[in-house]
Design an enzyme around this catalytic site. Structure first.
Site, PDB file in Angstrom:
ATOM      1  N   ASP A  23      -6.315  -3.283  -6.602  1.00  0.00           N
ATOM      2  CA  ASP A  23      -6.417  -2.287  -5.761  1.00  0.00           C
ATOM      3  C   ASP A  23      -4.408  -1.643  -5.858  1.00  0.00           C
ATOM      4  O   ASP A  23      -4.327  -0.476  -6.023  1.00  0.00           O
ATOM      5  CB  ASP A  23      -6.134  -2.263  -5.052  1.00  0.00           C
TER       6      ASP A  23
ATOM      7  N   ASP B  26       0.922  -0.791  -0.022  1.00  0.00           N
ATOM      8  CA  ASP B  26      -0.159   0.382   0.151  1.00  0.00           C
ATOM      9  C   ASP B  26       0.459   1.226  -0.311  1.00  0.00           C
ATOM     10  O   ASP B  26       0.147   2.410   0.012  1.00  0.00           O
ATOM     11  CB  ASP B  26      -1.093  -0.322   0.937  1.00  0.00           C
TER      12      ASP B  26
HETATM   13  N1  GLY Z   1      -6.837  -0.842  -0.648  1.00  0.00           N
HETATM   14  C1  GLY Z   1      -8.307  -1.277   0.080  1.00  0.00           C
HETATM   15  C2  GLY Z   1      -9.895  -0.604  -0.752  1.00  0.00           C
HETATM   16  O1  GLY Z   1      -9.848  -0.787  -1.013  1.00  0.00           O
HETATM   17  O2  GLY Z   1     -10.535  -0.916   0.395  1.00  0.00           O
END
Ligand code: GLY
Length: 409
Positions: free
Chosen positions: A175, A110
């Site tokens: 993501d 992330d």
């Molecule tokens: N990356 C986590 C979400 O979109 O909840």
């Protein structure tokens, strides 16, 4: 019959009034966002944490290692950029610098979200060299998660599918496309093409393995780290393994649009457009353009493995965060395509923003724990953050407003 001059005058007046309608909408929403965010800053004074959502009716703030930590600082940067409140600069700098230790974090993928929304916007607006160095170090940390034999950046560490049986050793989520922006930045600012190569290889494999023929998307793909073979295609936050989670689709539209911007490879533009068209033309999309949290909730042929209790929901929850991400992405995508497609994307993005900025989704001043938007979904399968504000809905909403203000719409 009207003279030619009269017709030109009418057209001109219509154009001016369209423009001023847009300007008024943007100005009104930025003004509201700045006021609301200042109230949020007042309530968070003295706390070292970062606003994320509402839990149990109260503001919930997270620590810096939460994947959402970059969004509130990023919102502050966009609001500062509007020039409405110069004092927000100090707050943007302060919240951004809180995240500095993250540059060494290698626990998950992330880093792009956390660092690029905060330091990335900060660098864009101030040129602060310290921010640049932090971004480059962050990109190095993110690169440690790259698995060359599989050609992907590992998103999460080991976990299991909701079915409780299938093990994921190397799960990659859609993501992750968003994190590539940090790598492209590092490549440009260091001249080290390995960051670029990692990003492009990851994007190609995501395109190949996450995206279905109709341009819908899987949330999770698990890889064999030695061969790159796909071991599982599934969901973690969506309705079912074969469904399309709305925010996942939004991350894909945004991520592939950004990857096209950075590479100019037509294959990425094609997939960005395909994913956008899937979203825009989807039969299950409500009239106001704010999607249900998954495009396939309760549909035949879509069976969840997680404990789904349909009776808990009188209505299928919407996800304003997916709408905000998509609107922002479409304003950019519109700049890369032919006139006809650009018009479609701009109209859709504008309608989405009009919905988000309406009383149906925008909070009242001082309410909603001072978040800007209501009605987002974090993760229904996990039973968390259902129909609440989310800091990333707010971030992409202000980014979309900014892009709208600069668009040809
Ligand atoms: N990356 C986590 C979400 O979109 O909840």
């Amino acid at each position: 019959m009207k003279s030619k001059t009269t017709i030109y005058l009418i057209l001109l007046l219509a154009m001016v009034s369209c423009d001023s309608k847009k300007e008024k909408f943007v100005a009104d929403n930025f003004e509201f966002a700045a006021k609301q965010t200042n109230l949020m800053l007042d309530t968070t004074k003295g706390s070292v944490k970062i606003p994320r959502t509402i839990v149990g009716g109260k503001l919930y703030s997270s620590g810096i290692y939460d994947w959402t930590s970059g969004f509130f600082p990023g919102t502050l940067w966009y609001l500062y950029e509007q020039g409405l409140d110069k004092e927000l600069l100090a707050d943007a700098e302060e919240f951004t610098m809180r995240l500095e230790p993250i540059k060494k974090f290698t626990g998950n993928h992330d880093l792009g979200f956390m660092l690029y929304c905060s330091f990335g916007n900060g660098y864009r607006l101030t040129g602060n060299e310290e921010y640049k160095d932090i971004l480059i170090e962050g990109a190095k940390s993110l690169s440690t998660r790259y698995i060359p034999d599989a050609g992907i950046i590992r998103s999460w560490n080991y976990r299991k599918n909701w079915n409780g049986k299938t093990e994921w050793w190397c799960p990659v989520i859609i993501d992750n496309m968003m994190n590539l922006e940090l790598l492209f930045f590092a490549s440009k600012h260091t001249g080290d093409s390995s960051f670029y190569d990692i990003a492009v290889t990851h994007a190609r494999n995501t395109m190949k393995n996450h995206i279905r023929e109709d341009y819908s998307s899987y949330h999770v793909v698990d890889y064999d780290t030695k061969t790159g073979a796909v071991l599982d295609r599934a969901t973690c936050q969506g309705f079912s393994d074969n469904s399309t989670w709305a925010r996942g689709q939004a991350w894909g539209i945004y991520g592939f649009t950004m990857t096209y911007r950075e590479t100019k490879c037509e294959e990425f533009l094609k997939v960005a457009q395909g994913m956008a068209d899937f979203y825009i033309n989807n039969q299950s999309l409500p009239e106001d353009k704010i999607p249900y949290w998954d495009f396939n909730v309760n549909q035949e042929g879509y069976v969840p493995f997680w404990k789904y209790d349909k009776s808990r929901f009188t209505e299928i929850p919407r996800d304003a965060s997916a709408a905000a991400v998509t609107a922002s992405a479409l304003f950019e995508l519109a700049t890369y395509v032919n006139e006809e497609d650009a018009k479609r994307y701009l109209e859709f993005a504008e309608s989405t923003l009009l919905s988000l900025g309406s009383d149906s989704y925008r909070a009242k001043l001082g309410a909603n724990s001072c978040f800007i938007l209501e009605h987002s979904v974090g993760s229904i399968p996990h039973g968390v953050e259902i129909d609440v504000p989310l800091c990333y809905a707010d971030y992409y909403f202000v980014e979309a407003l900014h892009r709208y203000s600069q668009s040809k719409k």
